[in-house]
Scaffold this motif. Structure first.
Motif, short mmCIF file in Angstrom:
data_model
loop_
_atom_site.label_atom_id
_atom_site.label_comp_id
_atom_site.label_asym_id
_atom_site.label_seq_id
_atom_site.Cartn_x
_atom_site.Cartn_y
_atom_site.Cartn_z
N LEU A 1 16.34 49.14 52.86
CA LEU A 1 15.92 50.04 53.94
C LEU A 1 16.32 51.46 53.59
CD1 LEU A 1 14.59 49.48 56.77
CD2 LEU A 1 16.90 49.70 57.72
N TRP A 2 15.34 52.37 53.56
CA TRP A 2 15.59 53.78 53.26
C TRP A 2 14.67 54.67 54.08
CZ3 TRP A 2 19.55 54.84 50.12
CH2 TRP A 2 19.94 53.91 49.16
N PRO A 3 15.10 55.86 54.47
CA PRO A 3 14.14 56.85 54.95
C PRO A 3 13.36 57.41 53.76
CG PRO A 3 16.35 57.79 54.92
CD PRO A 3 16.49 56.33 54.55
N ILE A 4 12.20 57.97 54.00
CA ILE A 4 11.42 58.56 52.92
C ILE A 4 12.22 59.69 52.25
CG2 ILE A 4 9.29 59.77 52.32
CD1 ILE A 4 8.80 56.90 53.15
N ASN B 1 12.58 51.23 45.11
CA ASN B 1 13.17 51.58 46.40
C ASN B 1 13.67 50.35 47.15
OD1 ASN B 1 12.13 54.52 46.39
ND2 ASN B 1 10.28 53.32 46.07
N TYR B 2 13.27 49.18 46.68
CA TYR B 2 13.66 47.92 47.32
C TYR B 2 15.03 47.43 46.84
CZ TYR B 2 11.13 46.91 43.00
OH TYR B 2 10.66 46.94 41.71
N VAL C 1 14.48 60.97 47.29
CA VAL C 1 13.15 60.68 47.83
C VAL C 1 12.85 59.22 47.54
CG1 VAL C 1 10.70 61.24 47.74
CG2 VAL C 1 12.40 63.06 47.39
N HIS C 2 12.42 58.49 48.58
CA HIS C 2 12.02 57.09 48.43
C HIS C 2 10.59 56.96 48.96
CE1 HIS C 2 16.00 55.53 47.30
NE2 HIS C 2 16.46 56.48 48.09
N TYR C 3 9.67 56.75 48.02
CA TYR C 3 8.26 56.78 48.40
C TYR C 3 7.50 55.83 47.48
CZ TYR C 3 3.59 58.75 49.37
OH TYR C 3 2.28 58.93 49.72
N ASN C 4 6.92 54.79 48.07
CA ASN C 4 6.06 53.89 47.31
C ASN C 4 5.19 53.13 48.30
OD1 ASN C 4 4.84 51.89 45.69
ND2 ASN C 4 6.58 51.91 44.27
N ASN C 5 3.94 53.53 48.42
CA ASN C 5 3.05 52.94 49.41
C ASN C 5 2.80 51.46 49.14
OD1 ASN C 5 1.42 53.89 51.79
ND2 ASN C 5 -0.19 52.84 50.62
N ARG C 6 2.90 51.06 47.86
CA ARG C 6 2.62 49.67 47.50
C ARG C 6 3.72 48.71 47.96
NH1 ARG C 6 3.27 49.52 42.37
NH2 ARG C 6 3.62 51.73 41.96
N THR D 1 13.72 58.28 59.96
CA THR D 1 13.08 56.99 60.22
C THR D 1 13.30 56.03 59.06
OG1 THR D 1 11.34 58.13 61.48
CG2 THR D 1 10.92 55.85 60.81
N PRO D 2 14.03 54.94 59.27
CA PRO D 2 14.23 53.97 58.18
C PRO D 2 12.96 53.18 57.91
CG PRO D 2 15.24 53.17 60.21
CD PRO D 2 14.77 54.57 60.50
N VAL D 3 12.68 52.97 56.63
CA VAL D 3 11.49 52.26 56.19
C VAL D 3 11.92 51.11 55.29
CG1 VAL D 3 9.35 52.44 54.87
CG2 VAL D 3 10.07 54.34 56.33
N ARG D 4 11.31 49.95 55.48
CA ARG D 4 11.62 48.79 54.66
C ARG D 4 10.75 48.78 53.41
NH1 ARG D 4 15.78 45.55 54.30
NH2 ARG D 4 15.85 45.50 56.59
#
Length: 445
Positions: free
Chosen positions: A334-337, A262-263, A349-354, A318-321
């Motif tokens: 930068l992506w929203p979930i 996702n990065y 879908v962009h999801y990675n807690n790590r 909500t954008p997430v880095r």
């Protein structure tokens, strides 16, 4: 020369049927189409009953489906389908759109004997004739009928070629498990088409009996596309690497549900993992760990929208880095979930807690974000939504990295000998091959 207008009722004409499909428009189905449109284009072909002059350089086309569409003259001229305007072999446009007169008007506009809209245009040197099939006009007139940006959510060329997505949970995926044998897809185009259709519909598809040899995964990919090289190489090995700074995937720790990379400016669309070595639980009599699991992100998003719409809105807005530094290389994006199109349908879908970095948002957004993130995560981790199994040598799984989240359970690296070889593929290459095979066989595989 005066314009000759015609408002006539025409007989029903023979128009070639388009391929059938069962898809309907619904949240989370980014390539789905409105039910009425699919019904009209896959049942009785639409017929133009009349054409009428309208204001502002427009003609109103009335179909026998009780629908109307206002077509601008400039749009009609720009989209003439004659051999002078569209190359017959490549279907690429030959007309130079910027050179057209924005205020162009037809010399005549009539219905011909074949039931097509026929327009004669006044060009610099000579008149130009255009013909528009009613099915074509109906298909590309959807945005004019509904006054919206249909192209953002629909690919009209693929509208009737692909089936609808099948959103799944543990029960439904096991009841129709998407698997085939290695020999079927390597030796038969029909087998390959069926496997790619499974991949398209479910976002995940398994191959059994792939020889557990290095780079056999590349041979599989070459049947429908090519390997996408990344910073991890042409292929990569998911194997224990006791080296400081190594990616956590190369250890025995548990990897929670996630999507990869996702990065990056665009995460890879398709990922494949081929099992070369693994402890078979049937032989050991116990679970050695390292079980693979997958969940349908589109289905979780659909559940969230239907049951927690406020949380759904937070995760789509909500954008997430996401960022990673691995072996000296830094990446960040930068992506929203949940990514959506203009109609609110989830497309990625962009999801990675790590790899998710500290949220940078107004204070009043922080608590709602964590609430929404927890709701999505709890549903994602619910065993009822998850497909989980031990990959054994010869298993190969392919999944849509922008739809299906994957992970693995922890394992003891001193007791488990586990080796997966992986690679990425541009997903549009896989879908392009799928579309060509469907056209080749001319039926739903």
């Amino acid at each position: 020369m005066s314009v000759k207008w015609c408002a006539v009722v025409v007989r029903r004409v023979a128009v070639p049927l388009l391929q059938s499909s069962r898809a309907i428009h619904a949240r989370g189905k980014s390539t789905a189409a409105p039910a009425a449109l699919r019904t009209d284009l896959t049942g009785t072909p639409p017929v133009i009953t009349s054409v009428l002059p309208a204001q502002h350089l427009t003609t109103k086309v009335i179909f026998d489906t009780h629908t109307t569409a206002d077509f601008k003259y400039i749009w009609l001229r720009d989209n003439c389908q004659c051999p002078k305007c569209v190359d017959p072999s490549t279907k690429q446009k030959l007309v130079d759109s910027p050179s057209l007169d924005l205020n162009i008007k037809p010399l005549s506009l009539t219905m011909n004997d074949a039931g097509k809209l026929e327009i004669i245009w006044s060009e610099e040197d000579e008149a130009h004739k255009s013909e528009y099939d009613p099915v074509w006009l109906y298909k590309y007139g959807q945005s004019f009928m509904h006054n919206n940006f249909a192209s953002d959510s629909l690919d009209m060329e693929l509208l009737t070629q692909r089936p609808e997505f099948e959103l799944w949970d543990r029960t439904t995926i096991w009841s129709s498990f998407p698997e085939m044998s290695y020999n079927e897809i390597m030796e038969s185009d029909n087998g390959l088409a069926q496997w790619l259709e499974m991949f398209y519909k479910y976002g995940v598809a398994v191959l059994r009996g792939v020889p557990p040899k290095v780079n056999k995964i590349v041979d599989v990919v070459k049947r429908f596309a090519y390997v996408k090289e990344t910073q991890y190489g042409h292929t990569f090995d998911v194997i224990n690497k006791p080296v400081k700074g190594s990616h956590l995937a190369y250890t025995g720790v548990a990897l929670a549900h996630h999507t990869d990379m996702n990065y990056r400016e665009k995460s890879p669309g398709m990922q494949l993992l081929h099992c070369l070595k693994a402890n078979d639980p049937k032989l050991s009599g116990s679970d050695p760990g390292g079980r693979s699991f997958f969940s349908d992100g589109y289905r979780i998003a659909r559940w969230l929208e239907e049951n927690e719409p406020a949380a759904f809105h937070v995760l789509t807005s909500t954008p997430v880095r996401f960022s990673i530094k691995n072996e000296g290389r830094q990446y960040s994006a930068l992506w929203p979930i949940l990514c959506t199109n203009s109609e609110g349908d989830v497309t990625e879908v962009h999801y990675n807690n790590r790899t998710m970095k500290p949220l940078q948002a107004p204070t009043h957004v922080v608590t709602p974000f964590y609430h929404a993130y927890k709701l999505f995560s709890d549903k994602l981790r619910d065993p009822a939504t998850c497909l989980e199994f031990n990959m054994v040598p010869g298993d190969l799984v392919a999944f849509n990295n922008r739809r299906v989240l994957h992970g693995r359970t922890a394992f003891d690296v001193t007791k488990v000998d586990r080796h997966l070889q992986g690679c990425y593929v541009d997903i549009d290459e896989a879908f392009s091959k799928y579309d060509s095979l469907r056209a080749k066989f001319s039926y739903t595989v």
